[in-house]
Design a protein around this motif. Structure first.
Motif, PDB file in Angstrom:
ATOM      1  N   UNK A  25     112.680  37.307  33.729  1.00  0.00           N
ATOM      2  CA  UNK A  25     113.437  38.082  32.748  1.00  0.00           C
ATOM      3  C   UNK A  25     112.665  38.253  31.449  1.00  0.00           C
ATOM      4  N   UNK A  26     111.983  37.202  31.017  1.00  0.00           N
ATOM      5  CA  UNK A  26     111.243  37.300  29.755  1.00  0.00           C
ATOM      6  C   UNK A  26     110.028  38.214  29.896  1.00  0.00           C
ATOM      7  N   UNK A  27     109.330  38.135  31.028  1.00  0.00           N
ATOM      8  CA  UNK A  27     108.178  39.009  31.243  1.00  0.00           C
ATOM      9  C   UNK A  27     108.634  40.459  31.347  1.00  0.00           C
ATOM     10  N   UNK A  28     109.706  40.696  32.086  1.00  0.00           N
ATOM     11  CA  UNK A  28     110.203  42.062  32.249  1.00  0.00           C
ATOM     12  C   UNK A  28     110.645  42.646  30.913  1.00  0.00           C
ATOM     13  N   UNK A  29     111.272  41.833  30.082  1.00  0.00           N
ATOM     14  CA  UNK A  29     111.714  42.319  28.771  1.00  0.00           C
ATOM     15  C   UNK A  29     110.517  42.750  27.929  1.00  0.00           C
ATOM     16  N   UNK A  30     109.425  41.958  27.953  1.00  0.00           N
ATOM     17  CA  UNK A  30     108.227  42.325  27.190  1.00  0.00           C
ATOM     18  C   UNK A  30     107.633  43.637  27.687  1.00  0.00           C
ATOM     19  N   UNK A  31     107.571  43.792  29.005  1.00  0.00           N
ATOM     20  CA  UNK A  31     107.009  45.017  29.579  1.00  0.00           C
ATOM     21  C   UNK A  31     107.874  46.217  29.229  1.00  0.00           C
ATOM     22  N   UNK A  32     109.187  46.081  29.371  1.00  0.00           N
ATOM     23  CA  UNK A  32     110.090  47.190  29.055  1.00  0.00           C
ATOM     24  C   UNK A  32     109.999  47.581  27.581  1.00  0.00           C
ATOM     25  N   UNK A  34     107.386  47.170  25.631  1.00  0.00           N
ATOM     26  CA  UNK A  34     106.088  47.820  25.408  1.00  0.00           C
ATOM     27  C   UNK A  34     106.110  49.261  25.899  1.00  0.00           C
ATOM     28  N   UNK A  35     106.707  49.494  27.072  1.00  0.00           N
ATOM     29  CA  UNK A  35     106.786  50.870  27.583  1.00  0.00           C
ATOM     30  C   UNK A  35     107.641  51.746  26.679  1.00  0.00           C
ATOM     31  N   UNK A  36     108.760  51.208  26.213  1.00  0.00           N
ATOM     32  CA  UNK A  36     109.608  51.988  25.311  1.00  0.00           C
ATOM     33  C   UNK A  36     108.881  52.294  24.010  1.00  0.00           C
ATOM     34  N   UNK A  37     108.120  51.333  23.524  1.00  0.00           N
ATOM     35  CA  UNK A  37     107.369  51.540  22.287  1.00  0.00           C
ATOM     36  C   UNK A  37     106.287  52.595  22.478  1.00  0.00           C
ATOM     37  N   UNK A  38     105.618  52.571  23.622  1.00  0.00           N
ATOM     38  CA  UNK A  38     104.559  53.543  23.877  1.00  0.00           C
ATOM     39  C   UNK A  38     105.109  54.954  24.029  1.00  0.00           C
ATOM     40  N   UNK A  39     106.332  55.080  24.546  1.00  0.00           N
ATOM     41  CA  UNK A  39     106.910  56.413  24.726  1.00  0.00           C
ATOM     42  C   UNK A  39     107.161  57.110  23.396  1.00  0.00           C
ATOM     43  N   UNK A  40     107.312  56.341  22.340  1.00  0.00           N
ATOM     44  CA  UNK A  40     107.553  56.956  21.035  1.00  0.00           C
ATOM     45  C   UNK A  40     106.262  57.420  20.369  1.00  0.00           C
ATOM     46  N   UNK A  41     105.137  56.982  20.884  1.00  0.00           N
ATOM     47  CA  UNK A  41     103.873  57.347  20.273  1.00  0.00           C
ATOM     48  C   UNK A  41     103.463  58.753  20.663  1.00  0.00           C
ATOM     49  N   UNK A  42     102.862  59.441  19.745  1.00  0.00           N
ATOM     50  CA  UNK A  42     102.477  60.834  19.932  1.00  0.00           C
ATOM     51  C   UNK A  42     101.378  60.982  20.983  1.00  0.00           C
ATOM     52  N   UNK A  43     100.567  59.948  21.191  1.00  0.00           N
ATOM     53  CA  UNK A  43      99.476  60.036  22.163  1.00  0.00           C
ATOM     54  C   UNK A  43     100.031  60.310  23.556  1.00  0.00           C
ATOM     55  N   UNK A  44     101.073  59.594  23.936  1.00  0.00           N
ATOM     56  CA  UNK A  44     101.644  59.797  25.268  1.00  0.00           C
ATOM     57  C   UNK A  44     102.328  61.156  25.379  1.00  0.00           C
ATOM     58  N   UNK A  45     102.912  61.619  24.311  1.00  0.00           N
ATOM     59  CA  UNK A  45     103.551  62.937  24.363  1.00  0.00           C
ATOM     60  C   UNK A  45     102.528  64.033  24.621  1.00  0.00           C
ATOM     61  N   UNK A  60      94.825  52.449  27.183  1.00  0.00           N
ATOM     62  CA  UNK A  60      94.258  52.287  25.842  1.00  0.00           C
ATOM     63  C   UNK A  60      95.310  51.832  24.844  1.00  0.00           C
ATOM     64  N   UNK A  61      96.514  52.360  24.954  1.00  0.00           N
ATOM     65  CA  UNK A  61      97.584  51.956  24.038  1.00  0.00           C
ATOM     66  C   UNK A  61      97.959  50.496  24.276  1.00  0.00           C
ATOM     67  N   UNK A  62      98.032  50.096  25.548  1.00  0.00           N
ATOM     68  CA  UNK A  62      98.346  48.695  25.855  1.00  0.00           C
ATOM     69  C   UNK A  62      97.262  47.780  25.300  1.00  0.00           C
ATOM     70  N   UNK A  63      96.019  48.197  25.391  1.00  0.00           N
ATOM     71  CA  UNK A  63      94.921  47.418  24.848  1.00  0.00           C
ATOM     72  C   UNK A  63      95.058  47.285  23.336  1.00  0.00           C
TER      73      UNK A  63
END
Length: 71
Positions: A25-32, A34-45, A60-63
């Motif tokens: 649960x803790x690992x999944x929460x961190x991954x979710x 991070x993915x939600x945070x990356x979706x807000x970034x203009x690079x992914x858009x 690259x964003x995860x790095x």
């Protein structure tokens, strides 16, 4: 994959399965998060419709995020 909780009338999960579920649960929460945070970034858009652009941008964003969290 987490262990399912037993149905009513069945014995509860052993402690080691509860501990694995907690860790999962803790690992999944961190991954979710991070993915939600990356979706807000203009690079992914901007890379959304390119074939390899999304995978490269995501890596690259995860790095970059991991570098900022460890610094």
């Amino acid at each position: 994959m987490p262990y399912r909780k037993p149905r009513e009338g069945q014995p509860p999960l052993p402690q080691w399965k509860e501990d694995l579920n907690t860790a999962h649960k803790s690992v999944r929460a961190r991954v979710e998060h991070a993915l939600a945070h990356m979706k807000t970034w203009n690079i992914l858009r901007n890379c959304r419709r390119k074939h390899d652009g999304v995978s490269h941008a995501t890596r690259d964003i995860a790095l970059m995020r991991n570098l900022t969290m460890t610094a």
